[in-house]
Design a protein around this motif. Structure first.
Motif, PDB file in Angstrom:
ATOM      1  N   LEU A  78       6.885   4.637   8.017  1.00  0.00           N
ATOM      2  CA  LEU A  78       5.954   4.307   6.932  1.00  0.00           C
ATOM      3  C   LEU A  78       5.549   5.540   6.135  1.00  0.00           C
ATOM      4  O   LEU A  78       5.624   5.561   4.902  1.00  0.00           O
ATOM      5  CB  LEU A  78       4.714   3.646   7.526  1.00  0.00           C
ATOM      6  N   GLY A  82       7.116   5.764   2.449  1.00  0.00           N
ATOM      7  CA  GLY A  82       6.071   5.474   1.479  1.00  0.00           C
ATOM      8  C   GLY A  82       6.117   6.371   0.260  1.00  0.00           C
ATOM      9  O   GLY A  82       5.652   5.993  -0.822  1.00  0.00           O
ATOM     10  N   PHE A  85       7.652   4.968  -3.162  1.00  0.00           N
ATOM     11  CA  PHE A  85       7.152   3.789  -3.866  1.00  0.00           C
ATOM     12  C   PHE A  85       7.091   3.973  -5.383  1.00  0.00           C
ATOM     13  O   PHE A  85       7.490   3.090  -6.143  1.00  0.00           O
ATOM     14  CB  PHE A  85       5.793   3.339  -3.305  1.00  0.00           C
ATOM     15  N   ASP A 117       9.498  -5.643  -2.807  1.00  0.00           N
ATOM     16  CA  ASP A 117       8.049  -5.640  -2.972  1.00  0.00           C
ATOM     17  C   ASP A 117       7.617  -7.098  -2.942  1.00  0.00           C
ATOM     18  O   ASP A 117       8.056  -7.894  -3.790  1.00  0.00           O
ATOM     19  CB  ASP A 117       7.631  -4.984  -4.279  1.00  0.00           C
ATOM     20  N   GLN A 124       2.180  -9.130   4.815  1.00  0.00           N
ATOM     21  CA  GLN A 124       1.542  -8.356   3.759  1.00  0.00           C
ATOM     22  C   GLN A 124       0.225  -9.008   3.365  1.00  0.00           C
ATOM     23  O   GLN A 124      -0.078 -10.145   3.716  1.00  0.00           O
ATOM     24  CB  GLN A 124       2.460  -8.261   2.538  1.00  0.00           C
ATOM     25  N   ASN A 181       3.354  -3.427  -2.228  1.00  0.00           N
ATOM     26  CA  ASN A 181       3.525  -4.292  -1.058  1.00  0.00           C
ATOM     27  C   ASN A 181       4.956  -4.197  -0.553  1.00  0.00           C
ATOM     28  O   ASN A 181       5.692  -5.184  -0.504  1.00  0.00           O
ATOM     29  CB  ASN A 181       3.167  -5.741  -1.404  1.00  0.00           C
ATOM     30  N   LEU A 182       5.346  -2.993  -0.186  1.00  0.00           N
ATOM     31  CA  LEU A 182       6.728  -2.755   0.214  1.00  0.00           C
ATOM     32  C   LEU A 182       7.058  -3.411   1.552  1.00  0.00           C
ATOM     33  O   LEU A 182       6.266  -3.381   2.503  1.00  0.00           O
ATOM     34  CB  LEU A 182       7.002  -1.258   0.299  1.00  0.00           C
ATOM     35  N   ARG A 264       4.028  -4.901  10.507  1.00  0.00           N
ATOM     36  CA  ARG A 264       3.017  -4.303   9.635  1.00  0.00           C
ATOM     37  C   ARG A 264       2.591  -2.986  10.270  1.00  0.00           C
ATOM     38  O   ARG A 264       2.019  -2.962  11.356  1.00  0.00           O
ATOM     39  CB  ARG A 264       1.818  -5.231   9.450  1.00  0.00           C
ATOM     40  N   GLU A 272      -0.465   0.813   3.937  1.00  0.00           N
ATOM     41  CA  GLU A 272       0.188  -0.080   4.883  1.00  0.00           C
ATOM     42  C   GLU A 272       1.406  -0.761   4.257  1.00  0.00           C
ATOM     43  O   GLU A 272       1.383  -1.157   3.097  1.00  0.00           O
ATOM     44  CB  GLU A 272      -0.792  -1.158   5.376  1.00  0.00           C
ATOM     45  N   MET A 273       2.466  -0.881   5.060  1.00  0.00           N
ATOM     46  CA  MET A 273       3.694  -1.542   4.624  1.00  0.00           C
ATOM     47  C   MET A 273       4.276  -2.307   5.807  1.00  0.00           C
ATOM     48  O   MET A 273       3.819  -2.177   6.946  1.00  0.00           O
ATOM     49  CB  MET A 273       4.734  -0.523   4.143  1.00  0.00           C
TER      50      MET A 273
END
Length: 291
Positions: A78, A82, A85, A117, A124, A181-182, A264, A272-273
């Motif tokens: 993550l 991240g 993104f 996404d 998510q 919201n990956l 998650r 968070e992803m």
């Protein structure tokens, strides 16, 4: 007077998070969970995991820097991935600030990498509309390792003659839009299976102080933290001193050998992803840290 129409949309959510750091001098380890439902967080299990790792890390040995097979737990995945993104923002591509410039539609990552996404994914959460009030769309960003789509605000969509995807920030802003919201597609392995399949490698709990070195090749630097363990002949054998890494995310996502189902995940360096744990070959550690 003409008729005027307004837009009214609301969204409510619950948010629960639990983080624990366990210390057994001089070692420490960490575990964290995030969920919309507090009943899905199990503090006792998180405490047990952190305590076990801290105990294993009381005595550490030092390894030479170099390239290693690594097993990154979801929090480590993550906090690294991240950083990709904003590269999927149409504004970033238009401004030539994206690692995807001149790479859209080309094989950039390994064929086992897919990124979407998707605010509607069951793991998510977040408002189903963006800062401009536009409904969020599910966007397939990377398919089979090939970057396929970007996200658009109203302004960037108009400029590119595309439709807005519902990823704009509230105006005014200088960033335009971004996927928030990956979801990274996972596999059918597990951390335990990854360890069992590894002749020699390192299990990484999490990373910190991550910074970008080369924006176009997406080279990142940072350090391991809270539990770095040597894997030999399919078993965790001992804790090792932390490393600084210097690693291209593009190269990293070309060497993913195994993945767990996506979960998650929550960390400290990124939002968070939904991401899997990953076993990755040829990961570059540049030096041993002083702690």
């Amino acid at each position: 007077m003409g008729n005027s129409r307004g837009l009214f949309a609301t969204y409510r959510e619950t948010h629960s998070q639990f983080s624990i750091t366990m210390q057994e001098d001089p070692a420490a380890s960490w575990a964290k969970a995030d969920s919309a439902d507090v009943r899905e967080i199990h503090p006792q299990k998180l405490a047990e995991r952190a305590s076990k790792k801290a105990h294993l890390a009381v005595k550490t040995s030092e390894l030479a820097p170099g390239r290693y097979t690594v097993i990154l737990e979801p929090a480590a995945v993550l906090d690294l991935v991240g950083f990709l993104f904003y590269d999927f923002a149409a504004t970033a591509v238009e401004d030539k600030r994206s690692c995807l410039n001149n790479r859209m539609g080309k094989q950039l990552f390994a064929k086992n990498i897919s990124i979407s996404d998707d605010v509607y994914h069951p793991l998510q959460k977040g408002a189903p509309f963006d800062g401009e009030g536009m409904p969020r769309q599910r966007v397939l960003l990377v398919d089979g390792g090939v970057p396929k789509n970007l996200v658009y605000s109203r302004a960037s969509a108009k400029m590119a003659r595309q439709r807005p995807t519902g990823h704009g920030f509230a105006l005014p802003n200088e960033y335009g839009e971004a996927p928030m919201n990956l979801v990274i597609g996972g596999g059918d392995s597990s951390v335990e299976k990854m360890v069992a399949s590894t002749d020699r490698g390192l299990l990484v709990t999490r990373l910190w102080y991550i910074r970008e070195v080369d924006p176009y090749e997406k080279v990142m630097t940072g350090m391991t933290r809270d539990g770095l363990f040597l894997v030999e002949n399919g078993k965790l054998t001992r804790a090792v001193r932390n490393f600084r890494f210097n690693q291209s995310l593009i190269e990293m996502l070309n060497h993913v050998e195994r993945m767990s189902p996506a979960v998650r995940a929550t960390g400290e360096e990124s939002f968070e992803m939904v991401v899997p744990a990953m076993k990755i070959g040829n990961f570059r550690f540049s030096e041993v840290t002083k702690f």
